[in-house]
Design a protein around this motif. Structure first.
Motif, PDB file in Angstrom:
ATOM      1  N   SER A 107      34.398  15.712 -13.211  1.00  0.00           N
ATOM      2  CA  SER A 107      32.973  15.976 -13.447  1.00  0.00           C
ATOM      3  C   SER A 107      32.233  16.387 -12.176  1.00  0.00           C
ATOM      4  N   ARG A 108      32.784  16.043 -11.008  1.00  0.00           N
ATOM      5  CA  ARG A 108      32.110  16.400  -9.753  1.00  0.00           C
ATOM      6  C   ARG A 108      32.627  17.737  -9.221  1.00  0.00           C
ATOM      7  N   LEU A 109      31.792  18.385  -8.420  1.00  0.00           N
ATOM      8  CA  LEU A 109      32.212  19.589  -7.716  1.00  0.00           C
ATOM      9  C   LEU A 109      32.112  19.291  -6.224  1.00  0.00           C
ATOM     10  N   VAL A 110      33.246  19.268  -5.549  1.00  0.00           N
ATOM     11  CA  VAL A 110      33.310  18.912  -4.134  1.00  0.00           C
ATOM     12  C   VAL A 110      33.648  20.145  -3.311  1.00  0.00           C
ATOM     13  N   THR A 163      43.001  19.315 -24.815  1.00  0.00           N
ATOM     14  CA  THR A 163      41.594  19.183 -24.409  1.00  0.00           C
ATOM     15  C   THR A 163      40.817  20.351 -24.997  1.00  0.00           C
ATOM     16  N   ASN A 164      39.518  20.304 -24.869  1.00  0.00           N
ATOM     17  CA  ASN A 164      38.673  21.412 -25.332  1.00  0.00           C
ATOM     18  C   ASN A 164      38.258  22.315 -24.178  1.00  0.00           C
ATOM     19  N   ALA A 165      38.861  22.115 -23.025  1.00  0.00           N
ATOM     20  CA  ALA A 165      38.408  22.808 -21.823  1.00  0.00           C
ATOM     21  C   ALA A 165      38.465  24.322 -21.955  1.00  0.00           C
ATOM     22  N   GLU A 190      26.716  21.320 -13.838  1.00  0.00           N
ATOM     23  CA  GLU A 190      25.429  21.481 -14.523  1.00  0.00           C
ATOM     24  C   GLU A 190      25.532  22.386 -15.746  1.00  0.00           C
ATOM     25  N   GLU A 191      26.577  23.227 -15.791  1.00  0.00           N
ATOM     26  CA  GLU A 191      26.822  24.064 -16.965  1.00  0.00           C
ATOM     27  C   GLU A 191      27.525  23.255 -18.056  1.00  0.00           C
ATOM     28  N   ASP A 192      28.424  22.395 -17.629  1.00  0.00           N
ATOM     29  CA  ASP A 192      29.202  21.564 -18.538  1.00  0.00           C
ATOM     30  C   ASP A 192      29.421  20.215 -17.854  1.00  0.00           C
ATOM     31  N   PRO A 193      28.641  19.207 -18.182  1.00  0.00           N
ATOM     32  CA  PRO A 193      28.743  17.899 -17.522  1.00  0.00           C
ATOM     33  C   PRO A 193      29.977  17.089 -17.920  1.00  0.00           C
ATOM     34  N   SER A 194      30.756  17.573 -18.860  1.00  0.00           N
ATOM     35  CA  SER A 194      31.958  16.859 -19.274  1.00  0.00           C
ATOM     36  C   SER A 194      33.073  17.051 -18.246  1.00  0.00           C
ATOM     37  N   SER A 195      34.169  16.322 -18.444  1.00  0.00           N
ATOM     38  CA  SER A 195      35.314  16.441 -17.541  1.00  0.00           C
ATOM     39  C   SER A 195      35.987  17.802 -17.630  1.00  0.00           C
ATOM     40  N   ASN A 196      35.651  18.577 -18.657  1.00  0.00           N
ATOM     41  CA  ASN A 196      36.267  19.890 -18.820  1.00  0.00           C
ATOM     42  C   ASN A 196      35.901  20.862 -17.705  1.00  0.00           C
ATOM     43  N   SER A 197      34.726  20.687 -17.105  1.00  0.00           N
ATOM     44  CA  SER A 197      34.317  21.614 -16.041  1.00  0.00           C
ATOM     45  C   SER A 197      35.285  21.539 -14.870  1.00  0.00           C
ATOM     46  N   GLY A 198      35.644  20.327 -14.491  1.00  0.00           N
ATOM     47  CA  GLY A 198      36.581  20.155 -13.394  1.00  0.00           C
ATOM     48  C   GLY A 198      37.994  20.558 -13.764  1.00  0.00           C
ATOM     49  N   PHE A 199      38.378  20.302 -15.022  1.00  0.00           N
ATOM     50  CA  PHE A 199      39.717  20.679 -15.446  1.00  0.00           C
ATOM     51  C   PHE A 199      39.897  22.192 -15.401  1.00  0.00           C
ATOM     52  N   ARG A 200      38.855  22.932 -15.775  1.00  0.00           N
ATOM     53  CA  ARG A 200      38.941  24.398 -15.704  1.00  0.00           C
ATOM     54  C   ARG A 200      39.139  24.859 -14.263  1.00  0.00           C
ATOM     55  N   ARG A 201      38.391  24.258 -13.348  1.00  0.00           N
ATOM     56  CA  ARG A 201      38.537  24.649 -11.941  1.00  0.00           C
ATOM     57  C   ARG A 201      39.934  24.318 -11.434  1.00  0.00           C
ATOM     58  N   ALA A 247      38.931  10.809 -12.542  1.00  0.00           N
ATOM     59  CA  ALA A 247      38.462  11.155 -13.886  1.00  0.00           C
ATOM     60  C   ALA A 247      37.706  10.034 -14.580  1.00  0.00           C
ATOM     61  N   GLY A 248      37.597   8.882 -13.959  1.00  0.00           N
ATOM     62  CA  GLY A 248      36.950   7.759 -14.618  1.00  0.00           C
ATOM     63  C   GLY A 248      37.977   6.758 -15.107  1.00  0.00           C
ATOM     64  N   PHE A 249      37.503   5.592 -15.517  1.00  0.00           N
ATOM     65  CA  PHE A 249      38.391   4.479 -15.864  1.00  0.00           C
ATOM     66  C   PHE A 249      39.312   4.788 -17.041  1.00  0.00           C
ATOM     67  N   PHE A 250      38.779   5.333 -18.120  1.00  0.00           N
ATOM     68  CA  PHE A 250      39.592   5.512 -19.329  1.00  0.00           C
ATOM     69  C   PHE A 250      40.752   6.468 -19.087  1.00  0.00           C
ATOM     70  N   LEU A 251      40.451   7.675 -18.594  1.00  0.00           N
ATOM     71  CA  LEU A 251      41.513   8.655 -18.375  1.00  0.00           C
ATOM     72  C   LEU A 251      42.377   8.291 -17.173  1.00  0.00           C
ATOM     73  N   GLY A 252      41.720   7.895 -16.079  1.00  0.00           N
ATOM     74  CA  GLY A 252      42.458   7.623 -14.854  1.00  0.00           C
ATOM     75  C   GLY A 252      43.316   6.377 -14.910  1.00  0.00           C
ATOM     76  N   SER A 253      42.867   5.358 -15.634  1.00  0.00           N
ATOM     77  CA  SER A 253      43.604   4.091 -15.671  1.00  0.00           C
ATOM     78  C   SER A 253      44.292   3.830 -17.008  1.00  0.00           C
ATOM     79  N   VAL A 254      43.521   3.876 -18.092  1.00  0.00           N
ATOM     80  CA  VAL A 254      44.100   3.552 -19.400  1.00  0.00           C
ATOM     81  C   VAL A 254      45.107   4.610 -19.842  1.00  0.00           C
ATOM     82  N   VAL A 255      44.673   5.857 -19.869  1.00  0.00           N
ATOM     83  CA  VAL A 255      45.556   6.924 -20.361  1.00  0.00           C
ATOM     84  C   VAL A 255      46.732   7.157 -19.415  1.00  0.00           C
TER      85      VAL A 255
END
Length: 345
Positions: A107-110, A163-165, A190-201, A247-255
């Motif tokens: 979700s972040r752009l670094v 994914t829907n990315a 800001e165009e896509d606040p979901s995790s898909n924005s980072g996955f596309r990059r 990616a956050g707790f759910f994807l990064g840890s659980v999944v």
């Protein structure tokens, strides 16, 4: 016994990287006859690699090297040191350059200290710079350059349907142009606040590195001094590593730490080249590609595990590859004398 060559593994502290090192150590011929140069961002905190190397046989010569792919200056410094040592005979020529290190945010752009979107720099630009700089130290007869890719580089690969990315009509391509990708102007949060924005990059950066590999293979094939070097891209499949730790707790840890390990363990018994694989399987595929299969010269060999796989349509576009190559040269400030590749411009 004199070493037959050097094996360089970047990202050697990661899930796949440490598994590649473990695979090297498990093979007596490789462990005893080759020198390992294992690159990590910070050797002092590379606990996975340290644990793996603690079990290395006494015959295995190895070093851990600090390499920050988020800094072009650091890439140049490390490459200069390796080249100097090879030239002096203090380090054997590079038999295998395994470019495994990767960066993925969701979700972040670094942006890097060099002013480039981090996924693009780490996954593509720094690999381009490191490779071109180290060509002078490669084993010109048997050397192999292997880049860890991803199915994410191919917008048409059906595995991306998980994914829907790539289903958003605003993003019909993964290559909107080198400048847009380099400067983080495409698929912004800001165009896509979901995790898909980072996955596309991330997918776009993997497309760029495969485009680089294809172009490099073509140029090496015409080089009178380097034409025996093989260039290989490897899709390792989905693995339970820490690549998704941002990616956050759910994807990064659980999944990634609970679900994927179970799926991968079952899947690999059914299909070794399935969508999900344990890190040990992909590590074995990487070592196999570098040491156990016949040399593949003259063009890029792209593998999905152990099977050959065609690269994305966009990676086969010569015009796009040329644009990316030229942009990469300028972005990394590659100049005359930096590389042993004859046709580098």
């Amino acid at each position: 016994m004199a070493s037959k060559g050097t094996i360089i593994v970047t990202g050697a502290n990661g899930g796949l990287g440490s598994a590649i090192v473990q695979t090297i150590l498990s093979k007596p011929d490789l462990a005893s006859n080759y020198t390992g140069l294992y690159a990590v961002r910070k050797a002092a905190t590379a606990t996975k690699l340290q644990e793996t190397l603690s079990k290395a046989p006494s015959s295995h010569k190895h070093e851990t090297v600090d390499l920050d792919l988020g800094s072009l200056a650091n890439v140049r410094k490390v490459a200069a040191d390796i080249n100097a040592r090879v030239a002096k005979g203090d380090l054997p020529r590079i038999r295998a350059l395994i470019l495994n290190a990767g960066y993925q945010d969701h979700s972040r752009l670094v942006m890097s200290e060099d002013g480039f979107e981090m996924s693009w720099q780490v996954n593509f630009l720094s690999n381009m710079l490191l490779t071109l700089l180290l060509l002078q130290s490669m084993d010109a007869q048997e050397g192999r350059i292997l880049v860890i890719g991803s199915w994410a580089h191919n917008i048409e690969d059906k595995r991306n349907n998980a994914t829907n990315a790539y289903k958003d009509p605003r993003y019909p391509t993964l290559y909107p142009g080198a400048e847009a990708l380099a400067k983080g102007q495409w698929s912004r949060p800001e165009e896509d606040p979901s995790s898909n924005s980072g996955f596309r990059r991330y997918g776009a950066s993997k497309l760029c590195v495969i485009m680089f590999c294809q172009e490099l293979a073509n140029r090496i094939a015409k080089d009178p001094q380097l034409s025996n070097i093989s260039v290989i891209g490897l899709d390792p499949g989905g693995m339970p590593t820490d690549i998704a730790r941002r990616a956050g707790f759910f994807l990064g840890s659980v999944v990634m730490k609970v679900v994927v390990p179970v799926i991968a363990a079952v899947s690999v018994r059914i299909n070794g080249n399935g969508m999900f694989r344990p890190a040990w399987k992909s590590a074995a595929d990487a070592v196999r590609a570098c040491f156990e299969i016949e040399a593949h010269r003259g063009e890029l060999l792209h593998l999905d595990g152990t099977a050959e796989l065609e690269i994305a349509k966009e990676a086969r576009d010569e015009t796009k590859r040329r644009e990316l190559w030229e942009y990469g040269l300028e972005a990394a400030r590659i100049q005359e004398g930096d590389t042993a590749l004859a046709n580098w411009k």
